[in-house]
Design an enzyme around this catalytic site. Structure first.
Site, PDB file in Angstrom:
ATOM      1  N   CYS A  30       0.671  -0.964  -0.256  1.00 35.96           N
ATOM      2  CA  CYS A  30       0.097  -0.615  -0.291  1.00 35.96           C
ATOM      3  C   CYS A  30       1.133   1.297  -0.265  1.00 35.96           C
ATOM      4  O   CYS A  30       2.141   1.002   0.221  1.00 35.96           O
ATOM      5  CB  CYS A  30      -0.979  -0.062   1.134  1.00 35.96           C
ATOM      6  SG  CYS A  30       0.338   0.288   2.819  1.00 35.96           S
ATOM      7  N   ASP A  67      -2.897  31.581 -26.681  1.00 36.46           N
ATOM      8  CA  ASP A  67      -1.314  32.646 -27.601  1.00 36.46           C
ATOM      9  C   ASP A  67      -2.223  31.941 -28.618  1.00 36.46           C
ATOM     10  O   ASP A  67      -3.108  31.413 -29.005  1.00 36.46           O
ATOM     11  CB  ASP A  67       0.037  31.734 -28.184  1.00 36.46           C
ATOM     12  CG  ASP A  67       0.774  33.253 -29.162  1.00 36.46           C
ATOM     13  OD1 ASP A  67       1.171  34.404 -28.732  1.00 36.46           O
ATOM     14  OD2 ASP A  67       1.310  32.264 -29.930  1.00 36.46           O
TER      15      ASP A  67
END
Length: 705
Positions: free
Chosen positions: A11, A400
């Site tokens: 885990c 842009d």
């Protein structure tokens, strides 16, 4: 720094604890263990015997090793490793054996005496749960309280009160839970590793007429390599000889092949389809697009998102809190409410099992790794889980213009002709001598008309205005308005000039010594997909789309209207773009997308920077997310995947905590049992794992099938 592939991590909490222990070793302060990628990075001065001891105490081990300093040799790093499969198979066999013994004990109840039954239950418990029990005991002595500690206390308690049957079921179900949890994370990692296996290992190098098979890491700039049909191109280069179509899906995510011939650029990792190609290497492998992609994807697995960091911190306090609640459930009813000690003890043990935070800890990492893998398959590189999470939260996207919403290539948008006979031929004759981008756009239009070009007798560049030429003894001018200053322009022509300027077009005029022959109105060509992309982003919940450009405000207005952005700003210098992005950031979560070196400051100042992959290296280095295509087509899908990852993580957390709350509430009427407790924990873990893995599934491909 050395890197090691670690298997057997049960885990994320275990991985964190192992990392902390290794950091406590001499020279181990820089150690880093990623649960998501299963990779351990540490100094070469650290004692490997001590590292292996720490790993072994948690049931983990080193599967294979490679040195970080040799990162150019990616081909050696991603060979398939079967050790995880062997570990899972062994665990599965133990669980099957344990399950058979448990079933036999249940069937023989009433036939065998009590001691024989207890022996069978104990044997089944030991077979399926001994690794958890050993780890838990070690943690208990160290006063480290985690999942294994909780399960060990629960097992000891259940056996102590004579609940052999349920203790065995708890051990089996917890073992099954760990197995399925491991399978889930391994599936996400395997999907990522498959993605990383696109790197070829060797190349056919041409040297003095000889063909030599060499490792790709040894290729130098200028080397010639031979690529047969079906083989991978080893590094970025240019086709020197041959013609073929190339599959660039591994790099750009585009499934359609791209035709390549002499002089065309190619990417390392792309596949040559049918013809033979000779490629001149332009970049050493470690500097190639493919190497950058592999590096970015690997790095992306190892960053923790704010959500993950919060869950890990929460779990740290959550486990002791659960132990406190369990103690209260065990002690308070018998002491203050005349409850039975055995019943309360049983309920308290059940609470301990409910408290296992497996599902909670797993709610995020599998979803993040799956999301990064899914976007990488589409040629979109997310440099970390934190950026994937951020992409799913953006509400403002700044673009842009040049090279992003437009192609960055001039094209003839409007034409006004006053002398059909001479306009195109004179323009073509003059511009055929120039390599200027505007000249190329005009020549494309002239060639489309198919006119015959006269020969220029004399040609002269006029600084700041255009070109003067002499053709068949007659003078001609081509350029901006200044180039025709010798003429008296009729009102109708001037009106047309003014109108085209109002439309945001760059004008190229052609004239002789008496008349204007015609006008070219030139604009940066808008990408075909831009309008659809902007519309899709708005549908996905991006409230504000803004275009930032250094172009004239009139040009900006025209492009903004054509693509459908909600706002635009023209005439901006790079520092102006930065200021606009900062201003937008005060109103929401902003991502900036661009491709040029002048966009790098704005990309860095945005909460999330997105670069076009075929743009400049500086924009790619600065950005948090890279689109490897030369267009925006895949951007909406990336946003969609990111939003889905965020939704799934939230959903997983709610399910994980919700099931635990329901199970805990069952303690009030005394209905909570050990097997209900373990089933609620296991059910939540399996559920969040499966839900997270659905991110890897492409819904479009499912619909096609």
């Amino acid at each position: 720094m050395n890197e090691y592939r670690i298997k057997g991590l049960s885990c994320a909490g275990c991985a964190q604890r192992i990392e902390d222990e290794i950091k406590g070793l001499q020279h181990g302060q820089d150690a880093k263990l990623s649960y998501n990628s299963g990779k351990l990075t540490l100094s070469s001065d650290v004692s490997m015997a001590e590292v292996k001891r720490i790993l072994k105490s948690d049931g983990a081990y080193i599967a294979n090793a490679h040195d970080h300093d040799h990162s150019g040799e990616h081909g050696d790093h991603h060979g398939h490793d079967h050790s995880h499969a062997e570990g899972n198979s062994r665990m599965l066999m133990l669980l099957i054996g344990s399950g058979v013994i448990y079933a036999a004990a249940l069937l023989l109840e009433g036939v065998l005496d009590q001691q024989a039954l207890i022996l069978l239950f104990l044997l089944a418990t030991v077979i399926s749960g001994y690794t958890t029990f050993i780890r838990g005991l070690k943690n208990l002595f160290k006063l480290v309280f985690n999942i294994d500690t909780l399960m060990t206390i629960a097992l000891i308690g259940a056996i102590a009160i004579g609940e052999w049957k349920e203790a065995t079921l708890v051990a089996i179900l917890f073992g099954l839970n760990e197995l399925l949890e491991g399978y889930g994370m391994e599936k996400a990692r395997r999907s990522m590793e498959t993605l990383l296996q696109v790197a070829p290992k060797e190349a056919i190098k041409l040297e003095q007429g000889q063909e030599l098979i060499v490792p790709i890491a040894s290729l130098q700039v200028g080397d010639l390599v031979k690529i047969k049909p079906g083989e991978k191109i080893p590094s970025d280069g240019v086709v020197s000889d041959g013609r073929s179509s190339v599959n660039e899906a591994a790099i750009t995510g585009e499934s359609l092949p791209v035709e390549k011939e002499s002089g065309e650029p190619v990417y390392g990792g792309s596949i040559n389809n049918e013809g033979m190609l000779i490629v001149r290497i332009e970049k050493a492998y470690k500097d190639s697009s493919l190497a950058k992609i592999l590096h970015l994807v690997q790095e992306a697995q190892e960053t923790k998102t704010p959500t993950e960091l919060f869950i890990n911190k929460f779990a740290k306090y959550y486990t002791p809190l659960i132990m406190l609640i369990a103690a209260i459930v065990m002690v308070v009813p018998p002491l203050f409410f005349q409850g039975e000690w055995m019943g309360s003890l049983y309920q308290g043990l059940s609470v301990l099992i409910v408290g296992c935070p497996c599902a909670l800890i797993l709610s995020s990492p599998i979803a993040i790794v799956s999301g990064i893998t899914r976007t990488a398959r589409n040629g979109i590189l997310v440099k970390g889980g934190v950026f994937l999470e951020q992409l799913g939260k953006i509400d403002t996207l700044a673009f842009d213009k040049t090279g992003t919403l437009t192609k960055g290539e001039p094209h003839v948008a409007q034409i006004e002709v006053y002398d059909e006979k001479r306009f195109f031929s004179i323009a073509g004759a003059i511009e055929s001598t120039s390599s200027h981008p505007l000249a190329k756009a005009i020549m494309k239009e002239v060639k489309r008309k198919g006119v015959t070009l006269p020969v220029t007798d004399e040609i002269k560049t006029l600084s700041g205005s255009g070109i003067q030429a002499r053709i068949d003894g007659q003078p001609y001018w081509l350029g901006n308005e200044k180039s025709i200053g010798h003429l008296s322009i009729p009102d109708s022509v001037q009106a047309r000039i003014n109108q085209m300027k109002e439309d945001g077009l760059t004008l190229v005029l052609v004239a002789d010594d008496q008349y204007v022959l015609g006008l070219f109105g030139i604009a940066d060509e808008i990408r075909e997909e831009s309008r659809a992309v902007i519309a899709s982003l708005h549908q996905l919940g991006i409230k504000h789309t803004v275009m930032l450009t250094g172009d004239h405000p009139k040009t900006a207005e025209k492009v903004a209207a054509a693509v459908g952005v909600s706002d635009y700003y023209g005439g901006l210098l790079p520092e102006d773009k930065v200021n606009r992005v900062k201003e937008l950031s005060t109103q929401g979560t902003v991502a900036m997308i661009g491709d040029g070196i002048n966009d790098a400051p704005a990309l860095a100042s945005a909460q999330l920077g997105i670069a076009m992959g075929k743009g400049t290296d500086s924009a790619i280095e600065t950005a948090d997310i890279v689109l490897m295509q030369d267009h925006l087509g895949k951007l909406p899908e990336a946003v969609s995947v990111a939003k889905r990852v965020n939704r799934i993580i939230k959903f997983n957390i709610i399910v994980a905590l919700g099931l635990k709350v329901i199970a805990l509430l069952l303690t009030i009427p005394g209905w909570l049992t050990l097997w209900i407790a373990i089933l609620s924990d296991m059910g939540a873990t399996i559920f969040v794992t499966l839900v997270s893995l659905t991110i890897l599934i492409d819904s479009k491909s499912l619909r096609k099938n």
